[in-house]
Write a protein that holds these residues in place. Structure first.
Motif, PDB file in Angstrom:
ATOM      1  N   MET A  41       0.826  -1.206   0.000  1.00 50.88           N
ATOM      2  CA  MET A  41       0.000   0.000   0.000  1.00 50.88           C
ATOM      3  C   MET A  41       0.858   1.254   0.000  1.00 50.88           C
ATOM      4  O   MET A  41       0.654   2.188  -0.788  1.00 50.88           O
ATOM      5  N   VAL A  42       1.850   1.270   0.883  1.00 52.47           N
ATOM      6  CA  VAL A  42       2.746   2.423   0.974  1.00 52.47           C
ATOM      7  C   VAL A  42       3.539   2.578  -0.323  1.00 52.47           C
ATOM      8  O   VAL A  42       3.711   3.685  -0.842  1.00 52.47           O
ATOM      9  N   GLY A  43       4.000   1.454  -0.869  1.00 50.37           N
ATOM     10  CA  GLY A  43       4.769   1.496  -2.102  1.00 50.37           C
ATOM     11  C   GLY A  43       3.973   2.049  -3.265  1.00 50.37           C
ATOM     12  O   GLY A  43       4.466   2.881  -4.038  1.00 50.37           O
ATOM     13  N   SER A  44       2.721   1.609  -3.387  1.00 51.72           N
ATOM     14  CA  SER A  44       1.900   2.059  -4.511  1.00 51.72           C
ATOM     15  C   SER A  44       1.629   3.558  -4.435  1.00 51.72           C
ATOM     16  O   SER A  44       1.665   4.265  -5.455  1.00 51.72           O
ATOM     17  N   LEU A  45       1.364   4.058  -3.234  1.00 50.22           N
ATOM     18  CA  LEU A  45       1.098   5.487  -3.076  1.00 50.22           C
ATOM     19  C   LEU A  45       2.366   6.303  -3.258  1.00 50.22           C
ATOM     20  O   LEU A  45       2.346   7.397  -3.841  1.00 50.22           O
ATOM     21  N   GLY A  46       3.491   5.776  -2.767  1.00 47.85           N
ATOM     22  CA  GLY A  46       4.761   6.483  -2.918  1.00 47.85           C
ATOM     23  C   GLY A  46       5.158   6.632  -4.372  1.00 47.85           C
ATOM     24  O   GLY A  46       5.579   7.708  -4.813  1.00 47.85           O
ATOM     25  N   VAL A  47       5.000   5.549  -5.135  1.00 46.19           N
ATOM     26  CA  VAL A  47       5.324   5.594  -6.562  1.00 46.19           C
ATOM     27  C   VAL A  47       4.362   6.520  -7.298  1.00 46.19           C
ATOM     28  O   VAL A  47       4.765   7.308  -8.164  1.00 46.19           O
ATOM     29  N   ALA A  48       3.073   6.454  -6.941  1.00 46.03           N
ATOM     30  CA  ALA A  48       2.061   7.283  -7.607  1.00 46.03           C
ATOM     31  C   ALA A  48       2.341   8.771  -7.434  1.00 46.03           C
ATOM     32  O   ALA A  48       2.064   9.570  -8.326  1.00 46.03           O
ATOM     33  N   ALA A  49       2.900   9.144  -6.296  1.00 45.45           N
ATOM     34  CA  ALA A  49       3.167  10.552  -6.023  1.00 45.45           C
ATOM     35  C   ALA A  49       4.241  11.125  -6.947  1.00 45.45           C
ATOM     36  O   ALA A  49       4.324  12.351  -7.123  1.00 45.45           O
ATOM     37  N   PHE A  50       5.056  10.253  -7.539  1.00 46.40           N
ATOM     38  CA  PHE A  50       6.145  10.733  -8.393  1.00 46.40           C
ATOM     39  C   PHE A  50       6.049  10.242  -9.842  1.00 46.40           C
ATOM     40  O   PHE A  50       6.442  10.956 -10.762  1.00 46.40           O
ATOM     41  N   ARG A  51       5.505   9.039 -10.036  1.00 44.52           N
ATOM     42  CA  ARG A  51       5.500   8.460 -11.379  1.00 44.52           C
ATOM     43  C   ARG A  51       4.120   8.002 -11.835  1.00 44.52           C
ATOM     44  O   ARG A  51       3.998   7.286 -12.818  1.00 44.52           O
ATOM     45  N   GLY A  52       3.075   8.388 -11.145  1.00 45.68           N
ATOM     46  CA  GLY A  52       1.750   7.930 -11.518  1.00 45.68           C
ATOM     47  C   GLY A  52       1.549   6.477 -11.120  1.00 45.68           C
ATOM     48  O   GLY A  52       2.241   5.968 -10.238  1.00 45.68           O
ATOM     49  N   LEU A 150      -6.647   5.366  -5.326  1.00 41.27           N
ATOM     50  CA  LEU A 150      -5.862   6.402  -4.644  1.00 41.27           C
ATOM     51  C   LEU A 150      -4.676   6.810  -5.503  1.00 41.27           C
ATOM     52  O   LEU A 150      -4.334   8.000  -5.590  1.00 41.27           O
ATOM     53  N   GLY A 151      -4.056   5.828  -6.159  1.00 43.39           N
ATOM     54  CA  GLY A 151      -2.963   6.134  -7.069  1.00 43.39           C
ATOM     55  C   GLY A 151      -3.438   6.951  -8.250  1.00 43.39           C
ATOM     56  O   GLY A 151      -2.754   7.859  -8.719  1.00 43.39           O
ATOM     57  N   HIS A 152      -4.635   6.638  -8.726  1.00 43.17           N
ATOM     58  CA  HIS A 152      -5.263   7.381  -9.820  1.00 43.17           C
ATOM     59  C   HIS A 152      -5.409   8.853  -9.447  1.00 43.17           C
ATOM     60  O   HIS A 152      -5.107   9.750 -10.241  1.00 43.17           O
ATOM     61  N   TRP A 153      -5.845   9.109  -8.227  1.00 41.16           N
ATOM     62  CA  TRP A 153      -6.038  10.492  -7.777  1.00 41.16           C
ATOM     63  C   TRP A 153      -4.711  11.230  -7.604  1.00 41.16           C
ATOM     64  O   TRP A 153      -4.646  12.444  -7.786  1.00 41.16           O
ATOM     65  N   LEU A 154      -3.667  10.493  -7.272  1.00 38.20           N
ATOM     66  CA  LEU A 154      -2.360  11.113  -7.046  1.00 38.20           C
ATOM     67  C   LEU A 154      -1.562  11.300  -8.340  1.00 38.20           C
ATOM     68  O   LEU A 154      -0.530  11.958  -8.339  1.00 38.20           O
ATOM     69  N   SER A 155      -2.045  10.711  -9.422  1.00 38.39           N
ATOM     70  CA  SER A 155      -1.243  10.614 -10.643  1.00 38.39           C
ATOM     71  C   SER A 155      -1.306  11.815 -11.579  1.00 38.39           C
ATOM     72  O   SER A 155      -0.566  11.863 -12.564  1.00 38.39           O
ATOM     73  N   THR A 156      -2.174  12.749 -11.310  1.00 45.21           N
ATOM     74  CA  THR A 156      -2.328  13.892 -12.219  1.00 45.21           C
ATOM     75  C   THR A 156      -0.996  14.603 -12.453  1.00 45.21           C
ATOM     76  O   THR A 156      -0.339  15.057 -11.510  1.00 45.21           O
ATOM     77  N   GLY A 157      -0.598  14.659 -13.708  1.00 41.34           N
ATOM     78  CA  GLY A 157       0.623  15.366 -14.065  1.00 41.34           C
ATOM     79  C   GLY A 157       1.905  14.614 -13.809  1.00 41.34           C
ATOM     80  O   GLY A 157       2.994  15.134 -14.065  1.00 41.34           O
ATOM     81  N   LYS A 158       1.815  13.372 -13.316  1.00 39.44           N
ATOM     82  CA  LYS A 158       3.014  12.590 -13.005  1.00 39.44           C
ATOM     83  C   LYS A 158       3.409  11.720 -14.199  1.00 39.44           C
ATOM     84  O   LYS A 158       2.725  10.774 -14.550  1.00 39.44           O
TER      85      LYS A 158
END
Length: 227
Positions: A41-52, A150-158
């Protein structure tokens, strides 16, 4: 180029998919393995914050499992719009986290029981994902997966996918996309605005016009040289 890309993905997925049975099967005997889900879970969100949603490509054990083992048996029909609905996604987030929270509340202080609660959730959702994958498409679950949302929401512009003017709407990108996305539809905008892109690069490798790229600067330079 496409075959090389797909071979590379399969090689990476062949390493990560084992994490799924490690937890979903052995976790019933060694409940503490369930806590590995928290790392995912942490990994998926961490990656999403920088690489979608790049985590969902091959780093996610369940996604890798679906591609390697469910895809060959899947009907591979079009994913119903319902599974991409914001309402369904929010409902799934609420349902899954409520179930985890309730089980943890009842088992608080019992580490084994708390780990088993995570194993139970993973097992049930994986079975659901396999059924949906066989009946519809291997990556259906990825559209309603709470962490995927959650990753989808964090991915804008990444790390967005650039769609150049060389695109002729041949649909080659849509035919190979593991998430059933359609990059060609964003030709006029120049950037694909669908945050469910898992950055696998399959569409880039499949495009006969080299109109797609995750390196916007490089794509622009190519277009300028062509002009």
């Amino acid at each position: 180029m496409l075959k090389e890309k797909e071979k590379g993905r399969k090689m990476r997925q062949a390493v990560t998919w084992v994490g799924l049975p490690l937890v979903a099967v052995l976790g019933w005997f060694y409940p503490w393995l369930g806590f590995l889900m928290l790392g995912c879970m942490v990994g998926s969100l961490g990656v999403a914050a920088f690489r979608g949603r790049a985590w969902c490509d091959w780093m996610c054990p369940r996604g890798a499992f679906f591609d390697l083992f469910v895809r060959p048996l899947s009907r591979k029909v079009k994913i119903p719009v319902l599974f991409r609905s914001s309402y369904v996604r929010v409902f799934m987030i609420g349902l899954i986290f409520t179930m985890i929270g309730l089980q943890w509340y009842l088992a608080w202080g019992n580490v084994a029981a708390m780990g088993l609660a995570l194993v139970r959730i993973l097992t049930v959702t994986t079975v659901v994902g396999i059924i949906l994958g066989l009946m519809i498409h291997p990556r259906v679950w990825c559209h309603i997966c709470p962490m995927g949302t959650l990753g989808h929401w964090l991915s804008t512009g990444k790390k967005p996918l650039s769609v150049g003017d060389a695109c002729v709407n041949c649909l080659a990108c849509a035919r190979v996309c593991p998430m059933q996305l359609e990059p060609h539809e964003y030709r006029l905008q120049g950037i694909m605005g669908d945050n469910d892109c898992i950055k696998c690069g399959t569409c880039v490798a499949a495009c006969p016009r080299r109109a797609l790229s995750f390196d916007n600067g490089r794509l622009i330079k190519k277009e300028n040289r062509a002009a």
